[in-house]
Motif scaffolding. Structure first.
Motif, PDB file in Angstrom:
ATOM      1  N   ASP A 237       0.807  -1.214   0.000  1.00 56.26           N
ATOM      2  CA  ASP A 237       0.000   0.000   0.000  1.00 56.26           C
ATOM      3  C   ASP A 237       0.842   1.267   0.000  1.00 56.26           C
ATOM      4  OD1 ASP A 237      -2.802  -1.049   0.208  1.00 56.26           O
ATOM      5  OD2 ASP A 237      -1.949  -1.994   1.983  1.00 56.26           O
ATOM      6  N   GLU A 238       1.907   1.273   0.792  1.00 58.21           N
ATOM      7  CA  GLU A 238       2.758   2.457   0.876  1.00 58.21           C
ATOM      8  C   GLU A 238       4.200   2.033   1.115  1.00 58.21           C
ATOM      9  OE1 GLU A 238       1.383   5.998   3.175  1.00 58.21           O
ATOM     10  OE2 GLU A 238      -0.293   4.693   3.693  1.00 58.21           O
ATOM     11  N   VAL A 239       5.106   2.946   0.762  1.00 58.16           N
ATOM     12  CA  VAL A 239       6.529   2.759   1.045  1.00 58.16           C
ATOM     13  C   VAL A 239       7.010   3.951   1.849  1.00 58.16           C
ATOM     14  CG1 VAL A 239       8.844   2.513   0.071  1.00 58.16           C
ATOM     15  CG2 VAL A 239       6.902   1.441  -1.069  1.00 58.16           C
ATOM     16  N   VAL A 240       7.754   3.686   2.909  1.00 57.73           N
ATOM     17  CA  VAL A 240       8.377   4.734   3.707  1.00 57.73           C
ATOM     18  C   VAL A 240       9.883   4.540   3.617  1.00 57.73           C
ATOM     19  CG1 VAL A 240       8.727   5.662   6.028  1.00 57.73           C
ATOM     20  CG2 VAL A 240       6.439   4.946   5.303  1.00 57.73           C
ATOM     21  N   ARG A 241      10.598   5.596   3.259  1.00 60.58           N
ATOM     22  CA  ARG A 241      12.062   5.534   3.195  1.00 60.58           C
ATOM     23  C   ARG A 241      12.649   6.236   4.408  1.00 60.58           C
ATOM     24  NH1 ARG A 241      10.954   5.763  -2.488  1.00 60.58           N
ATOM     25  NH2 ARG A 241      12.039   4.091  -3.597  1.00 60.58           N
ATOM     26  N   VAL A 242      13.653   5.618   5.007  1.00 64.42           N
ATOM     27  CA  VAL A 242      14.225   6.115   6.252  1.00 64.42           C
ATOM     28  C   VAL A 242      15.709   6.402   6.070  1.00 64.42           C
ATOM     29  CG1 VAL A 242      14.705   5.553   8.676  1.00 64.42           C
ATOM     30  CG2 VAL A 242      12.542   4.842   7.637  1.00 64.42           C
ATOM     31  N   GLU A 243      16.132   7.585   6.480  1.00 67.72           N
ATOM     32  CA  GLU A 243      17.540   7.941   6.464  1.00 67.72           C
ATOM     33  C   GLU A 243      18.281   7.133   7.531  1.00 67.72           C
ATOM     34  OE1 GLU A 243      18.989   9.925   4.373  1.00 67.72           O
ATOM     35  OE2 GLU A 243      17.247  10.869   3.406  1.00 67.72           O
ATOM     36  N   GLU A 244      19.538   6.794   7.241  1.00 70.12           N
ATOM     37  CA  GLU A 244      20.303   5.995   8.198  1.00 70.12           C
ATOM     38  C   GLU A 244      20.513   6.732   9.521  1.00 70.12           C
ATOM     39  OE1 GLU A 244      22.820   2.743   5.677  1.00 70.12           O
ATOM     40  OE2 GLU A 244      23.838   4.628   6.149  1.00 70.12           O
ATOM     41  N   ALA A 245      20.587   8.042   9.499  1.00 71.24           N
ATOM     42  CA  ALA A 245      20.710   8.791  10.748  1.00 71.24           C
ATOM     43  C   ALA A 245      19.512   8.542  11.649  1.00 71.24           C
ATOM     44  CB  ALA A 245      20.850  10.289  10.454  1.00 71.24           C
ATOM     45  N   ASP A 246      18.318   8.413  11.055  1.00 71.28           N
ATOM     46  CA  ASP A 246      17.126   8.148  11.850  1.00 71.28           C
ATOM     47  C   ASP A 246      17.074   6.696  12.326  1.00 71.28           C
ATOM     48  OD1 ASP A 246      16.058  10.715  11.887  1.00 71.28           O
ATOM     49  OD2 ASP A 246      15.133  10.468   9.924  1.00 71.28           O
ATOM     50  N   TRP A 306      32.321   5.625  15.277  1.00 73.67           N
ATOM     51  CA  TRP A 306      31.825   5.203  13.957  1.00 73.67           C
ATOM     52  C   TRP A 306      30.679   6.097  13.529  1.00 73.67           C
ATOM     53  CZ3 TRP A 306      27.301   3.270  11.744  1.00 73.67           C
ATOM     54  CH2 TRP A 306      27.437   2.610  10.513  1.00 73.67           C
ATOM     55  N   VAL A 307      29.746   6.348  14.428  1.00 73.61           N
ATOM     56  CA  VAL A 307      28.580   7.174  14.115  1.00 73.61           C
ATOM     57  C   VAL A 307      28.999   8.609  13.811  1.00 73.61           C
ATOM     58  CG1 VAL A 307      26.442   8.151  15.040  1.00 73.61           C
ATOM     59  CG2 VAL A 307      26.979   5.735  15.423  1.00 73.61           C
ATOM     60  N   GLN A 308      29.874   9.175  14.641  1.00 78.04           N
ATOM     61  CA  GLN A 308      30.292  10.556  14.441  1.00 78.04           C
ATOM     62  C   GLN A 308      31.043  10.742  13.125  1.00 78.04           C
ATOM     63  OE1 GLN A 308      32.511  11.098  18.053  1.00 78.04           O
ATOM     64  NE2 GLN A 308      30.784  12.003  19.149  1.00 78.04           N
ATOM     65  N   ASP A 309      31.894   9.781  12.784  1.00 74.16           N
ATOM     66  CA  ASP A 309      32.673   9.894  11.551  1.00 74.16           C
ATOM     67  C   ASP A 309      31.784   9.896  10.315  1.00 74.16           C
ATOM     68  OD1 ASP A 309      35.002   9.996  12.981  1.00 74.16           O
ATOM     69  OD2 ASP A 309      35.549   7.890  12.658  1.00 74.16           O
ATOM     70  N   LEU A 310      30.707   9.121  10.344  1.00 75.69           N
ATOM     71  CA  LEU A 310      29.856   8.976   9.160  1.00 75.69           C
ATOM     72  C   LEU A 310      28.657   9.918   9.137  1.00 75.69           C
ATOM     73  CD1 LEU A 310      29.838   5.077   8.815  1.00 75.69           C
ATOM     74  CD2 LEU A 310      30.965   6.705   7.301  1.00 75.69           C
ATOM     75  N   TYR A 311      28.124  10.268  10.324  1.00 82.27           N
ATOM     76  CA  TYR A 311      26.845  10.987  10.361  1.00 82.27           C
ATOM     77  C   TYR A 311      26.895  12.284  11.161  1.00 82.27           C
ATOM     78  CZ  TYR A 311      25.424   6.357   8.841  1.00 82.27           C
ATOM     79  OH  TYR A 311      25.326   5.171   8.159  1.00 82.27           O
ATOM     80  N   GLY A 312      28.002  12.554  11.846  1.00 79.60           N
ATOM     81  CA  GLY A 312      28.121  13.792  12.604  1.00 79.60           C
ATOM     82  C   GLY A 312      27.856  13.605  14.084  1.00 79.60           C
ATOM     83  N   ALA A 313      28.387  14.524  14.884  1.00 76.15           N
ATOM     84  CA  ALA A 313      28.307  14.409  16.338  1.00 76.15           C
ATOM     85  C   ALA A 313      26.894  14.580  16.865  1.00 76.15           C
ATOM     86  CB  ALA A 313      29.226  15.443  16.988  1.00 76.15           C
ATOM     87  N   ASP A 314      26.038  15.321  16.144  1.00 73.20           N
ATOM     88  CA  ASP A 314      24.697  15.577  16.663  1.00 73.20           C
ATOM     89  C   ASP A 314      23.867  14.310  16.781  1.00 73.20           C
ATOM     90  OD1 ASP A 314      24.732  15.565  13.782  1.00 73.20           O
ATOM     91  OD2 ASP A 314      22.620  16.178  13.857  1.00 73.20           O
ATOM     92  N   ILE A 315      24.173  13.282  15.982  1.00 71.67           N
ATOM     93  CA  ILE A 315      23.435  12.017  16.074  1.00 71.67           C
ATOM     94  C   ILE A 315      23.657  11.391  17.446  1.00 71.67           C
ATOM     95  CG2 ILE A 315      23.079   9.741  15.056  1.00 71.67           C
ATOM     96  CD1 ILE A 315      22.313  12.069  13.258  1.00 71.67           C
TER      97      ILE A 315
END
Length: 348
Positions: A237-246, A306-315
């Protein structure tokens, strides 16, 4: 009391987690990680091996070969060990170290491809490697999770009926999309059920499973760099796309409440909460399939550097408090039309 003699004989079928107190919406997660393989992929692996044994493709002298980003590889490693098969998993650099070590501990051989095909990405390189193996050794049996009908039939026979039994008033079901085996098995089952159930597929941003522009994907599990041959969009019925940061935000928020889930589960949860927020849904019976647990992601999703290097410190800083951002969860209605033929150029 349960007594088993082979590891694939056990799978928890009726455990659900209500995350309303964490995300503000009633959403029940069907936890599929409580088996000896640690993920929902055990169901597909067991069904595909059994099917190959029944039709005589798989014999005692065979070498099982499969391309996997991780979880299916572990499931097949476990089954191969219990049945005495030699198994070779072809994976790529995104596969978590813990996952590779688990496969090797179970006696499997792991081949990590390092190059990327121009059009097929890591998946194309993995499939090329599998083809080369099969061409040079006739003992090799490639189960091909991407085209194997036993993949979706496993969930038509198990996952979907389990959900239906527990929730006869189900309104909406959220299912992550990778090979789309789980999605298609559940969608086909509920199409003929006694009441309408809205099927929402959750995909990773950067995946082209439902079309769109390919992008970087660092978290293994959901998403595809080609159209999944098993996919029939007329059931969705629907597709939802999610960013890896989320995905990371959802995983870390769950972990702060004591629930350590994997990347695929974080993606599904983020997509489902975004959808429920956007629809103002308060009275719906909503279930999401949670494919995996989080131990295999300790050196990625749950590792700050790992998270900070790829997605930034705010994550990392916002992880305990951030709700899945509905602005990055994009619902896309699907038309109930005859399915478009799958693009199987990368496959046999």
């Amino acid at each position: 009391m349960s007594v088993i003699s082979v590891p694939q004989a056990f799978n928890e079928e009726e455990l659900y987690v209500d995350v309303e107190s964490i995300f503000g919406h009633s959403l029940l997660l069907k936890c599929e990680g409580f088996n000896f393989a640690g993920s929902i992929k055990l169901k597909a692996a067991a069904e595909m091996v059994a099917s190959a044994e029944r039709d005589g493709t798989l014999t005692a002298d065979s070498i099982l070969v499969e391309s996997s980003s991780g979880n299916l590889g572990v499931a097949l490693s476990m089954i191969a060990a219990s049945k005495g098969y030699h198994f070779v998993c072809v994976t790529d650099s995104r596969c978590n170290l813990t996952t590779r070590l688990m496969m090797e501990a179970l006696g499997s051989e792991v081949h990590v491809v390092v190059g990327q095909e121009t059009n097929g990405g890591f998946l194309g390189a993995r499939l090329d490697h599998v083809r080369q193996m099969c061409a040079t050794d006739d003992r090799c049996v490639w189960l091909s999770q991407y085209t194997n009908q036993a993949n979706w039939k496993a969930h038509y026979r198990t996952t979907a009926p389990e959900i239906a039994h527990s929730f006869p008033d189900l309104d909406v079901l959220f299912v992550g999309a990778g090979t789309t085996g789980t999605l298609m098995g559940c969608a086909r089952y509920f199409r003929s059920w006694h009441r309408p159930v809205r099927i929402v597929a959750v995909d990773s941003a950067g995946s082209v499973a439902f079309g769109g522009t390919p992008g970087r994907r660092m978290i293994p599990g959901l998403g595809m760099s080609m159209r999944p041959p098993l996919l029939d969009e007329s059931y969705v019925d629907e597709v939802v796309r999610v960013e890896e940061a989320d995905t990371i935000r959802a995983c870390r928020r769950l972990a702060r409440q004591g629930f350590l889930f994997g990347g695929s589960t974080g993606t599904v949860v983020s997509g489902a909460i975004g959808w429920l927020t956007g629809h103002g849904a308060k009275a719906l019976t909503a279930v999401a399939v949670a494919p995996d647990l989080g131990e295999r992601y300790l050196d990625t999703i749950y590792q700050d550097n790992w998270v900070q290097d790829l997605y930034g410190a705010d994550i990392v800083d916002d992880a305990p408090f951030a709700l899945a951002n509905s602005a990055t969860c994009r619902p896309e209605p699907m038309k109930r039309t005859a399915s478009t033929p799958s693009d199987e150029r990368l496959l046999p």
